[in-house]
Design an enzyme around this catalytic site. Structure first.
Site, PDB file in Angstrom:
ATOM      1  N   LYS A 185      -2.165 -14.849  19.288  1.00  0.00           N
ATOM      2  CA  LYS A 185      -3.184 -15.849  19.595  1.00  0.00           C
ATOM      3  C   LYS A 185      -2.780 -17.274  19.244  1.00  0.00           C
ATOM      4  CE  LYS A 185      -7.924 -14.938  18.526  1.00  0.00           C
ATOM      5  NZ  LYS A 185      -8.847 -14.329  17.566  1.00  0.00           N
ATOM      6  N   LEU A 225      -0.408 -15.052   4.455  1.00  0.00           N
ATOM      7  CA  LEU A 225      -1.208 -15.568   3.329  1.00  0.00           C
ATOM      8  C   LEU A 225      -1.139 -14.666   2.102  1.00  0.00           C
ATOM      9  CD1 LEU A 225      -4.472 -16.565   5.268  1.00  0.00           C
ATOM     10  CD2 LEU A 225      -2.554 -18.038   4.625  1.00  0.00           C
ATOM     11  N   ALA A 226      -0.605 -13.456   2.258  1.00  0.00           N
ATOM     12  CA  ALA A 226      -0.653 -12.494   1.147  1.00  0.00           C
ATOM     13  C   ALA A 226       0.039 -13.061  -0.079  1.00  0.00           C
ATOM     14  CB  ALA A 226      -0.008 -11.177   1.570  1.00  0.00           C
ATOM     15  N   GLY A 244      -0.282 -11.573  -3.862  1.00  0.00           N
ATOM     16  CA  GLY A 244       0.094 -10.759  -5.018  1.00  0.00           C
ATOM     17  C   GLY A 244       1.385 -10.011  -4.839  1.00  0.00           C
ATOM     18  N   GLY A 245       1.517  -9.282  -3.721  1.00  0.00           N
ATOM     19  CA  GLY A 245       2.772  -8.581  -3.513  1.00  0.00           C
ATOM     20  C   GLY A 245       2.619  -7.287  -2.759  1.00  0.00           C
ATOM     21  N   ASP A 301     -10.698  -8.891  16.785  1.00  0.00           N
ATOM     22  CA  ASP A 301     -10.456  -8.656  18.218  1.00  0.00           C
ATOM     23  C   ASP A 301     -10.002  -7.226  18.515  1.00  0.00           C
ATOM     24  OD1 ASP A 301     -10.832 -11.351  18.079  1.00  0.00           O
ATOM     25  OD2 ASP A 301      -9.119 -11.895  19.320  1.00  0.00           O
ATOM     26  N   HIS A 316     -13.060  -9.241  -1.839  1.00  0.00           N
ATOM     27  CA  HIS A 316     -12.200  -9.597  -2.970  1.00  0.00           C
ATOM     28  C   HIS A 316     -13.051 -10.346  -3.997  1.00  0.00           C
ATOM     29  CE1 HIS A 316      -8.874 -11.166  -5.301  1.00  0.00           C
ATOM     30  NE2 HIS A 316      -8.039 -10.442  -4.583  1.00  0.00           N
ATOM     31  N   ARG A 376     -11.737  -3.168  -6.882  1.00  0.00           N
ATOM     32  CA  ARG A 376     -12.339  -4.397  -6.341  1.00  0.00           C
ATOM     33  C   ARG A 376     -13.826  -4.249  -6.021  1.00  0.00           C
ATOM     34  NH1 ARG A 376      -7.321  -6.521  -2.590  1.00  0.00           N
ATOM     35  NH2 ARG A 376      -6.119  -7.165  -4.387  1.00  0.00           N
ATOM     36  N   HIS A 389     -12.399  -9.670   2.582  1.00  0.00           N
ATOM     37  CA  HIS A 389     -10.952  -9.703   2.408  1.00  0.00           C
ATOM     38  C   HIS A 389     -10.229  -8.728   3.332  1.00  0.00           C
ATOM     39  CE1 HIS A 389      -7.264 -10.506   0.326  1.00  0.00           C
ATOM     40  NE2 HIS A 389      -7.144  -9.289  -0.147  1.00  0.00           N
ATOM     41  N   SER A 408      -1.567  -2.799   1.172  1.00  0.00           N
ATOM     42  CA  SER A 408      -1.736  -3.090   2.586  1.00  0.00           C
ATOM     43  C   SER A 408      -0.433  -3.554   3.246  1.00  0.00           C
ATOM     44  CB  SER A 408      -2.824  -4.131   2.711  1.00  0.00           C
ATOM     45  OG  SER A 408      -2.775  -4.720   3.922  1.00  0.00           O
ATOM     46  N   LEU A 409       0.315  -4.404   2.572  1.00  0.00           N
ATOM     47  CA  LEU A 409       1.612  -4.811   3.133  1.00  0.00           C
ATOM     48  C   LEU A 409       2.508  -3.582   3.263  1.00  0.00           C
ATOM     49  CD1 LEU A 409       2.325  -8.178   1.234  1.00  0.00           C
ATOM     50  CD2 LEU A 409       1.486  -7.890   3.560  1.00  0.00           C
TER      51      LEU A 409
HETATM   52  C1  LIG Z   1      -5.245 -14.367   1.404  1.00  0.00           C
HETATM   53  C2  LIG Z   1      -4.805 -12.935   1.487  1.00  0.00           C
HETATM   54  C3  LIG Z   1      -4.031 -12.381   0.491  1.00  0.00           C
HETATM   55  C4  LIG Z   1      -3.591 -11.061   0.581  1.00  0.00           C
HETATM   56  N1  LIG Z   1      -2.765 -10.562  -0.389  1.00  0.00           N
HETATM   57  C5  LIG Z   1      -2.245  -9.315  -0.227  1.00  0.00           C
HETATM   58  C6  LIG Z   1      -1.257  -8.822  -1.129  1.00  0.00           C
HETATM   59  O1  LIG Z   1      -0.844  -9.502  -2.065  1.00  0.00           O
HETATM   60  N2  LIG Z   1      -0.758  -7.572  -0.916  1.00  0.00           N
HETATM   61  C7  LIG Z   1      -1.177  -6.772   0.129  1.00  0.00           C
HETATM   62  O2  LIG Z   1      -0.696  -5.645   0.275  1.00  0.00           O
HETATM   63  N3  LIG Z   1      -2.108  -7.228   1.002  1.00  0.00           N
HETATM   64  C8  LIG Z   1      -2.622  -8.472   0.856  1.00  0.00           C
HETATM   65  N4  LIG Z   1      -3.551  -8.931   1.756  1.00  0.00           N
HETATM   66  C9  LIG Z   1      -3.880  -8.096   2.906  1.00  0.00           C
HETATM   67  C10 LIG Z   1      -2.729  -8.133   3.890  1.00  0.00           C
HETATM   68  O3  LIG Z   1      -2.174  -9.426   3.916  1.00  0.00           O
HETATM   69  C11 LIG Z   1      -3.170  -7.757   5.286  1.00  0.00           C
HETATM   70  O4  LIG Z   1      -3.930  -6.586   5.268  1.00  0.00           O
HETATM   71  C12 LIG Z   1      -1.960  -7.521   6.171  1.00  0.00           C
HETATM   72  O5  LIG Z   1      -1.103  -8.628   6.093  1.00  0.00           O
HETATM   73  C13 LIG Z   1      -2.397  -7.292   7.601  1.00  0.00           C
HETATM   74  O6  LIG Z   1      -1.243  -7.329   8.396  1.00  0.00           O
HETATM   75  P1  LIG Z   1      -1.358  -7.034   9.939  1.00  0.00           P
HETATM   76  O7  LIG Z   1       0.015  -7.220  10.488  1.00  0.00           O
HETATM   77  O8  LIG Z   1      -2.065  -5.771  10.158  1.00  0.00           O
HETATM   78  O9  LIG Z   1      -2.343  -8.193  10.482  1.00  0.00           O
HETATM   79  P2  LIG Z   1      -2.247  -9.775  10.311  1.00  0.00           P
HETATM   80  O10 LIG Z   1      -1.172 -10.185   9.410  1.00  0.00           O
HETATM   81  O11 LIG Z   1      -3.618 -10.250   9.997  1.00  0.00           O
HETATM   82  O12 LIG Z   1      -1.850 -10.242  11.780  1.00  0.00           O
HETATM   83  C14 LIG Z   1      -2.749 -10.118  12.863  1.00  0.00           C
HETATM   84  C15 LIG Z   1      -2.167 -10.894  14.020  1.00  0.00           C
HETATM   85  O13 LIG Z   1      -2.864 -10.610  15.233  1.00  0.00           O
HETATM   86  C16 LIG Z   1      -3.126 -11.830  15.930  1.00  0.00           C
HETATM   87  N5  LIG Z   1      -4.276 -11.574  16.824  1.00  0.00           N
HETATM   88  C17 LIG Z   1      -5.529 -11.216  16.468  1.00  0.00           C
HETATM   89  N6  LIG Z   1      -6.281 -11.026  17.582  1.00  0.00           N
HETATM   90  C18 LIG Z   1      -5.484 -11.266  18.653  1.00  0.00           C
HETATM   91  C19 LIG Z   1      -5.688 -11.267  20.060  1.00  0.00           C
HETATM   92  N7  LIG Z   1      -6.880 -10.965  20.628  1.00  0.00           N
HETATM   93  N8  LIG Z   1      -4.649 -11.584  20.871  1.00  0.00           N
HETATM   94  C20 LIG Z   1      -3.437 -11.905  20.347  1.00  0.00           C
HETATM   95  N9  LIG Z   1      -3.190 -11.936  19.016  1.00  0.00           N
HETATM   96  C21 LIG Z   1      -4.205 -11.619  18.176  1.00  0.00           C
HETATM   97  C22 LIG Z   1      -3.381 -12.804  14.798  1.00  0.00           C
HETATM   98  O14 LIG Z   1      -3.293 -14.142  15.210  1.00  0.00           O
HETATM   99  C23 LIG Z   1      -2.261 -12.399  13.830  1.00  0.00           C
HETATM  100  O15 LIG Z   1      -1.034 -12.966  14.225  1.00  0.00           O
HETATM  101  C24 LIG Z   1      -3.996 -10.255   1.680  1.00  0.00           C
HETATM  102  C25 LIG Z   1      -4.796 -10.805   2.683  1.00  0.00           C
HETATM  103  C26 LIG Z   1      -5.195 -12.138   2.602  1.00  0.00           C
HETATM  104  C27 LIG Z   1      -6.045 -12.703   3.694  1.00  0.00           C
END
Ligand SMILES: Cc1cc2nc3c(=O)[nH]c(=O)nc-3n(C[C@H](O)[C@H](O)[C@H](O)COP(=O)(O)OP(=O)(O)OC[C@H]3O[C@@H](n4cnc5c(N)ncnc54)[C@H](O)[C@@H]3O)c2cc1C
Length: 493
Positions: free
Chosen positions: A32, A42-43, A45-46, A204, A225, A270, A328, A368-369
């Site tokens: 997007k 943005l993650a 902690g680790g 989405d 969180h 949490r 969160h 989650s990572l």
């Molecule tokens: C501030 C913060 C801190 C965190 N810290 C930790 C941590 O320390 N350790 C841990 O394990 N987890 C942590 N988490 C959770 C973890 O970061 C997320 O659960 C994980 O990164 C999700 O990864 P993902 O690839 O599934 O999705 P995301 O990384 O959220 O990526 C989703 C992608 O999809 C795209 N997208 C969405 N809808 C559409 C659409 N309709 N069309 C095209 N593209 C779209 C978005 O733009 C984005 O690029 C944290 C989360 C946050 C917000």
């Protein structure tokens, strides 16, 4: 001919999958915003993994199950804790750098409900950016479509065979055919006014799946969180749990320790901490994180320190950070098997948008990572072995039905602010059946599921997708027979 795989989302799950498929498949990542817009970036902690000498996958599994209130899938937990460490070791071999102690050993941090120091981190509290950027650098043989939003899944003869997208710059829509579509679209934190999530993470994937009648499960389980940075009722980023792991305490304006009477105190799961903070706040108290017990705070939490300085928070003098719980992470999501296959052939889901049951009723911190890596690795094996579809499909037969395309028209949807306000009050940390029914009754007349995404503006689409997610959460919360983990209902007697 190589299989064409469309990966939706540029976070860790989507990009790691691309690294696994780039030599065998024709891969396109559609996202997007830019490559940097995701929760993964943005993650803080680790990433958890049983790699320390005194640790084991079995102990990691026990902690994951206890935090998840044993609502987890045992097989998914087993897969996470056993596959995860080897994937991390491979990344380290490829050059990914996690933080080390002075003696050269990996530096494992501690977070809530982990019995061991097992959280690997990079650049202090900037793990997500370091890891996701590293993985993105390994993605070299694919095509990127940025500033492109997926509006709908294309389904023909009960098979997902492509997506409908809209390019942000031109507002033009286009159908992209595929052998396999993978949703890696992350969570839905922006349903709530207080959230840690990136602005592009707007539920989405869940809405796309719902429109295509793909099975979705456990939507009641939204993780709040405990510690978002709060300034003038506005959330300005996350205050990582790793700071409590390093000794910080949750206190009120009188320096009373809010979690002192709980068995795991400030490192309780949490959902427990978020509920206690909410109850304390409801009694008129303010919430702070007391960082005075944390040594070398500024060196260890570089990202948080920079954010506090940017917002001019006088934490050096007060040793306190103003906090507030907020949305969160989504434990539920698109139901998948252990390989990321959804109920719709040709459609996979990985990362936060998927639910293979690994997180149960409450995700263990930093799992989650790890799940992004593991779910992507498992899906890649199945995708490589899957059938090619593109050749037999007649693309003209994929043309959208006339009533589902066309110019953007006048539609009535609620404002995002109103939706978020109601979601916070009625679908928040503590819920009540009557409030859940009120919420559903309020939203029903908008008939969100009947609206055609291609006829909505980008901002209307955000509200509609989040509204569809909200309905799924409310219905799921009402259907759950008991309170468990993050789903907490005060039932009328
Ligand atoms: C501030 C913060 C801190 C965190 N810290 C930790 C941590 O320390 N350790 C841990 O394990 N987890 C942590 N988490 C959770 C973890 O970061 C997320 O659960 C994980 O990164 C999700 O990864 P993902 O690839 O599934 O999705 P995301 O990384 O959220 O990526 C989703 C992608 O999809 C795209 N997208 C969405 N809808 C559409 C659409 N309709 N069309 C095209 N593209 C779209 C978005 O733009 C984005 O690029 C944290 C989360 C946050 C917000």
């Amino acid at each position: 001919m190589k299989r064409r795989v469309l990966i939706i989302g540029a976070g860790l799950a989507g990009c790691y999958l691309a690294t696994q498929l780039q030599t065998s498949c024709d891969v396109i990542i559609i996202t997007k915003g830019t490559r940097n817009d995701s929760d993964s970036m943005l993650a803080q902690g680790g990433i958890a993994a049983a790699l320390a000498t005194n640790d084991s996958p079995a102990q990691h599994a026990e902690d994951t199950l206890a935090a998840g209130q044993y609502h987890n899938s045992l097989a998914a937990v087993e897969q996470l804790v056993t596959t995860g460490p080897s994937l991390i070791s491979q990344l380290i071999k490829q050059g990914m750098t996690f933080d080390h102690q002075a003696n050269g050993q990996l530096d494992f941090g501690l977070e809530g409900a982990h019995r061991h120091h097992r959280i690997l981190h990079a650049n202090g509290d900037q793990t997500g950016a370091a890891l996701t950027s590293f993985v993105q650098q390994q993605v070299q043989q694919i095509h990127w479509l940025t500033q492109t939003t997926v509006l709908e899944l294309i389904v023909k003869e009960h098979q997902c065979c492509g997506v409908l997208v809209r390019h942000s710059n031109t507002q033009k829509t286009e159908i992209l055919p595929a052998d396999v579509v993978v949703l890696a679209t992350g969570g839905l934190g922006n349903l709530y006014p207080y959230t840690t999530n990136d602005a592009t993470v707007t539920g989405d994937g869940f809405a796309l799946a719902q429109r295509a009648q793909v099975a979705i499960t456990d939507m009641a389980y939204v993780q709040f969180h405990p510690t978002l940075l709060m300034i003038n009722h506005h959330c300005d980023g996350l205050i990582t749990e790793a700071i409590r792991g390093a000794g910080a305490h949750l206190v009120d304006e009188n320096n009373h320790r809010i979690m002192a009477t709980f068995p795991q105190q400030d490192l309780a799961p949490r959902d427990v901490v978020a509920r206690q903070l909410t109850a304390w706040q409801a009694q008129g108290h303010q919430l702070f994180l007391d960082i005075s017990p944390v040594s070398n705070f500024e060196q260890r939490f570089i990202g948080v320190t920079a954010n506090l300085d940017r917002r001019q928070i006088p934490f050096r003098q007060t040793q306190r950070i103003p906090v507030q719980p907020g949305a969160h992470f989504m434990m539920g999501g698109i139901r998948t098997d252990l390989n990321g296959q959804t109920s719709l052939p040709g459609l996979f889901a990985i990362g936060e948008v998927a639910c293979n049951g690994v997180h149960g009723a409450n995700r263990l911190a930093s799992n989650s990572l790890l799940d992004c890596l593991v779910s992507a690795a498992k899906a890649s094996q199945t995708i490589k072995d899957g059938p090619n579809l593109l050749q037999p499909l007649n693309l003209t037969a994929l043309a959208l039905q006339p009533q589902r395309s066309g110019p953007i028209t006048q539609v009535s949807v609620p404002s995002l602010t109103e939706l978020q306000k109601r979601a916070w009050q009625q679908l928040g940390i503590v819920r009540q059946p009557a409030a859940l029914h009120d919420f559903l009754n309020w939203l029903a007349p908008y008939q969100l599921s009947k609206l055609c995404p291609a006829q909505l503006t980008d901002s209307q689409l955000t509200v509609v997708n989040l509204g569809l997610c909200a309905q799924l959460i409310a219905k799921s919360a009402l259907a759950e027979p008991t309170n468990l983990g993050a789903n907490y209902l005060v039932r009328e007697s």
